[in-house]
Design a protein around this motif. Structure first.
Motif, short mmCIF file in Angstrom:
data_model
loop_
_atom_site.label_atom_id
_atom_site.label_comp_id
_atom_site.label_asym_id
_atom_site.label_seq_id
_atom_site.Cartn_x
_atom_site.Cartn_y
_atom_site.Cartn_z
N GLN A 1 26.07 3.45 22.71
CA GLN A 1 27.00 3.65 23.82
C GLN A 1 27.91 4.85 23.56
O GLN A 1 28.30 5.11 22.44
CB GLN A 1 27.91 2.42 23.93
N LYS B 1 25.62 10.35 21.77
CA LYS B 1 24.96 11.60 22.20
C LYS B 1 24.91 12.54 21.00
O LYS B 1 25.46 13.62 21.01
CB LYS B 1 25.75 12.23 23.34
N GLY C 1 23.42 5.83 32.54
CA GLY C 1 24.43 6.76 33.03
C GLY C 1 24.21 8.16 32.45
O GLY C 1 23.14 8.49 31.95
N GLY C 2 25.27 8.95 32.49
CA GLY C 2 25.18 10.34 32.05
C GLY C 2 24.84 10.47 30.57
O GLY C 2 24.18 11.43 30.16
N VAL C 3 25.29 9.50 29.77
CA VAL C 3 25.01 9.57 28.33
C VAL C 3 23.50 9.45 28.10
O VAL C 3 22.90 10.25 27.37
CB VAL C 3 25.79 8.47 27.58
N VAL C 4 22.88 8.48 28.74
CA VAL C 4 21.43 8.30 28.59
C VAL C 4 20.68 9.49 29.19
O VAL C 4 19.75 10.02 28.58
CB VAL C 4 20.98 6.97 29.27
N THR D 1 22.17 5.39 36.70
CA THR D 1 22.69 4.06 37.05
C THR D 1 24.21 3.99 37.15
O THR D 1 24.76 2.91 37.34
CB THR D 1 22.21 3.01 36.03
N THR D 2 24.91 5.11 36.94
CA THR D 2 26.37 5.11 37.18
C THR D 2 26.65 6.02 38.37
O THR D 2 25.86 6.91 38.69
CB THR D 2 27.17 5.63 35.97
N ALA E 1 26.74 9.60 37.23
CA ALA E 1 25.41 10.18 36.98
C ALA E 1 24.68 10.40 38.30
O ALA E 1 23.98 11.40 38.47
CB ALA E 1 24.60 9.25 36.07
N ASP F 1 26.46 13.44 40.16
CA ASP F 1 26.73 14.67 39.42
C ASP F 1 25.66 14.97 38.37
O ASP F 1 24.85 15.89 38.53
CB ASP F 1 28.13 14.56 38.78
N ALA F 2 25.63 14.14 37.30
CA ALA F 2 24.82 14.51 36.14
C ALA F 2 23.32 14.59 36.42
O ALA F 2 22.60 15.35 35.77
CB ALA F 2 25.09 13.52 35.00
N LYS G 1 20.97 20.19 33.38
CA LYS G 1 21.66 20.33 32.08
C LYS G 1 21.38 19.09 31.24
O LYS G 1 21.58 17.97 31.70
CB LYS G 1 23.17 20.43 32.29
N ARG H 1 31.85 18.72 22.63
CA ARG H 1 30.89 17.99 23.45
C ARG H 1 29.94 18.93 24.17
O ARG H 1 30.32 20.02 24.59
CB ARG H 1 31.65 17.16 24.49
N ASN H 2 28.70 18.50 24.28
CA ASN H 2 27.67 19.22 25.05
C ASN H 2 27.43 20.65 24.56
O ASN H 2 27.06 21.52 25.33
CB ASN H 2 28.05 19.27 26.54
N LEU I 1 21.81 -0.14 42.27
CA LEU I 1 22.02 -0.33 40.82
C LEU I 1 23.51 -0.24 40.47
O LEU I 1 23.93 -0.66 39.40
CB LEU I 1 21.23 0.70 40.01
N THR J 1 26.50 -3.42 39.72
CA THR J 1 26.89 -4.07 38.47
C THR J 1 27.87 -3.21 37.66
O THR J 1 28.22 -3.57 36.54
CB THR J 1 25.64 -4.32 37.60
N1 LIG Z 1 24.19 16.86 32.62
C1 LIG Z 1 25.19 17.03 33.46
O1 LIG Z 1 25.16 17.87 34.36
C2 LIG Z 1 26.40 16.13 33.33
C3 LIG Z 1 27.37 16.15 34.33
C4 LIG Z 1 28.46 15.28 34.21
C5 LIG Z 1 28.57 14.45 33.10
N2 LIG Z 1 27.61 14.48 32.14
C6 LIG Z 1 27.70 13.60 30.96
O2 LIG Z 1 27.65 12.26 31.40
C7 LIG Z 1 28.30 11.45 30.43
C8 LIG Z 1 29.14 10.41 31.12
O3 LIG Z 1 28.30 9.64 31.94
P1 LIG Z 1 28.77 8.26 32.58
O4 LIG Z 1 30.11 8.41 33.15
O5 LIG Z 1 27.64 7.83 33.44
O6 LIG Z 1 28.97 7.30 31.32
P2 LIG Z 1 27.95 6.42 30.46
O7 LIG Z 1 26.59 6.92 30.55
O8 LIG Z 1 28.57 6.28 29.12
O9 LIG Z 1 28.01 5.01 31.22
C9 LIG Z 1 29.22 4.30 31.25
C10 LIG Z 1 29.00 2.84 30.85
O10 LIG Z 1 28.40 2.14 31.92
C11 LIG Z 1 27.27 1.40 31.47
N3 LIG Z 1 26.37 1.33 32.60
C12 LIG Z 1 25.53 2.29 33.06
N4 LIG Z 1 24.96 1.89 34.20
C13 LIG Z 1 25.42 0.65 34.47
C14 LIG Z 1 25.21 -0.27 35.52
N5 LIG Z 1 24.43 0.04 36.56
N6 LIG Z 1 25.86 -1.45 35.48
C15 LIG Z 1 26.70 -1.74 34.45
N7 LIG Z 1 26.96 -0.90 33.45
C16 LIG Z 1 26.33 0.27 33.46
C17 LIG Z 1 26.78 2.19 30.29
O11 LIG Z 1 26.02 1.39 29.42
C18 LIG Z 1 28.08 2.64 29.66
O12 LIG Z 1 28.61 1.62 28.86
C19 LIG Z 1 29.08 12.38 29.53
O13 LIG Z 1 28.45 12.44 28.27
C20 LIG Z 1 28.99 13.72 30.23
O14 LIG Z 1 28.99 14.79 29.31
C21 LIG Z 1 26.53 15.29 32.23
#
Ligand SMILES: NC(=O)c1ccc[n+]([C@@H]2O[C@H](COP(=O)([O-])OP(=O)(O)OC[C@H]3O[C@@H](n4cnc5c(N)ncnc54)[C@H](O)[C@@H]3O)[C@@H](O)[C@H]2O)c1
Ligand SMILES: [Zn+2]
Length: 374
Positions: free
Chosen positions: A78, A83, A111-114, A136-137, A140, A143-144, A149, A158-159, A176, A179
């Motif tokens: 997590q 990452k 989410g964005g981390v995955v 799933t967030t 994400a 945006d992500a 990227k 970071r990144n 999705l 939850t």
């Molecule tokens: N590549 C890009 O262009 C880009 C853009 C913006 C952000 N990011 C990256 O995205 C990351 C942040 O992503 P985030 O905000 O999605 O956080 P995250 O991926 O950490 O998810 C947040 C939490 O929600 C949980 N979760 C995910 N989906 C769920 C669901 N459907 N139901 C319940 N729980 C769920 C995850 O397990 C985690 O604990 C950062 O690392 C950031 O650098 C990347």
């Protein structure tokens, strides 16, 4: 399962080849994944987190045209700490041990981390394999997931290590999001309002009537993605137009760096948006009615209104200087000028910045409890 609403389809051009984004409540179903990419792949690996897999893994696996003998599920940890190069190595090695080949496919569920990690692993393994993203967030999804990227964190920041490696397909299923914990919804909400205020008028109009309850609606998510897709298509690698996607992020990133963990990303962006609105108003880049409507929109979201207690503009300045948008002419601020439109402005006098900061200043800590946030 049949999607409950018509699927919105976006084609994203990219130097690595165009890819499709499917958006619908209920989009994660067999039709979305049909086709040679997954049907012919010798091996398909779902990269996810245990909690996300528990909630939505069965639905994804049922939708993939992949029988169990070709399917592997790999989980990662997590948060930003996961990452890491260490997680990437663990995933590279697990995939190679399972006989992953160049025409095998990675599927990210999370989410964005995955997404950032799975995309990075796909970009680097065997010099690049195809990947599919199922975000799933809310963050994400709006945006992500689009833009290509991918990357990981190192101790220096970071990144900072990564690659442009667009997915071959993105399936955005807004059901999705049901939850998602409230804090994660807020994080995405900050980005939704950003699109409305400074990137796209369709999102602005939707925000006026739908927020905050409708932030995860298919129409709102679809409009944000269409806006990001348009910007990314015009400007795939970081540059001019793409800077509009950073609206509110210059101060937002500085807050996150100066007071780690005190505000979520979307909350920090919301404070950043209030600041650039105040600055734009002060520099007469926007009219009063627009600025007031944008502030009212932020008020309705109930996102944080000010920087964490005790944090001053001087505290943030050191972090602002590290922003990617510092040039020889000083820091460039993206300022909202009209619904869904912003402009780059540089050479802003410090006096205007500190005056605009009053709009987002938090309570001053009483003497003796002040903490050095650096
Ligand atoms: N590549 C890009 O262009 C880009 C853009 C913006 C952000 N990011 C990256 O995205 C990351 C942040 O992503 P985030 O905000 O999605 O956080 P995250 O991926 O950490 O998810 C947040 C939490 O929600 C949980 N979760 C995910 N989906 C769920 C669901 N459907 N139901 C319940 N729980 C769920 C995850 O397990 C985690 O604990 C950062 O690392 C950031 O650098 C990347
Ligand atoms: Zn952001």
């Amino acid at each position: 399962m049949v999607a409950e609403r018509p699927v919105r389809r976006l084609q994203i051009p990219s130097r690595a080849g165009a890819y499709e984004v499917l958006i619908a409540e209920g989009a994660c179903q067999p039709d979305a994944f049909a086709g040679d990419l997954l049907e012919r792949a010798p091996h398909v690996a779902v990269v996810t987190q245990p909690n996300v897999y528990d909630l939505h893994g069965a639905r994804l696996v049922a939708a993939l045209p992949v029988e169990p003998s070709r399917l592997t599920v790999l989980t990662m940890g997590q948060g930003e700490r996961a990452k890491s190069l260490r997680s990437a190595e663990r995933l590279w090695r697990s995939l190679l041990q399972r006989g992953f080949t160049r025409d095998s496919v990675v599927v990210a569920l999370g989410g964005g981390v995955v997404g950032d990690m799975a995309g990075f692993v796909a970009a680097t393994l065997l010099r690049g394999v195809a990947w599919v993203n199922v975000p799933t967030t809310l963050l994400a999804q709006v945006d992500a997931a689009v833009g290509g990227k991918t990357g990981i964190n190192v101790l220096e920041g970071r990144n900072l290590v990564g690659a442009f490696h667009p997915p071959r397909l993105v399936v955005v299923d807004t059901s999705l999001l049901k939850t998602l914990p409230a804090r994660q919804v807020r994080s995405g909400l900050g980005e939704v309002v950003k699109y409305g205020i400074g990137v796209d008028e369709e999102v602005w109009n939707l925000c006026l009537t739908r927020l905050p309850e409708g932030a995860c609606d298919q129409d709102v998510v679809g409009a944000c993605l269409a806006a990001k897709a348009r910007v990314v298509a015009a400007d795939e690698h970081e540059g001019g137009l793409r800077r509009s996607l950073n609206l509110g992020h210059t101060l937002g990133h500085a807050i996150e760096a100066a007071a780690p963990g005190r505000l979520g990303h979307g909350e920090a962006v919301a404070v950043g948006l209030r600041f650039v609105l105040a600055l734009s108003r002060r520099l007469q880049r926007c009219d009063e009615a627009f600025a007031a409507a944008a502030e009212a929109m932020l008020d309705r979201t109930n996102l944080v209104r000010s920087v964490p207690a005790g944090l001053t503009f001087a505290d943030l300045e050191a972090f602002l200087q590290r922003d990617k948008k510092v040039s020889r002419r000083g820091l460039t601020w993206m300022l909202p000028v009209a619904p869904g439109r912003c402009e780059a402005v540089d050479g802003t006098p410090r006096a205007d910045l500190t005056a605009a900061f009053a709009a987002v200043a938090g309570p001053v800590r009483p003497l003796g409890t002040a903490r050095n946030c650096r």
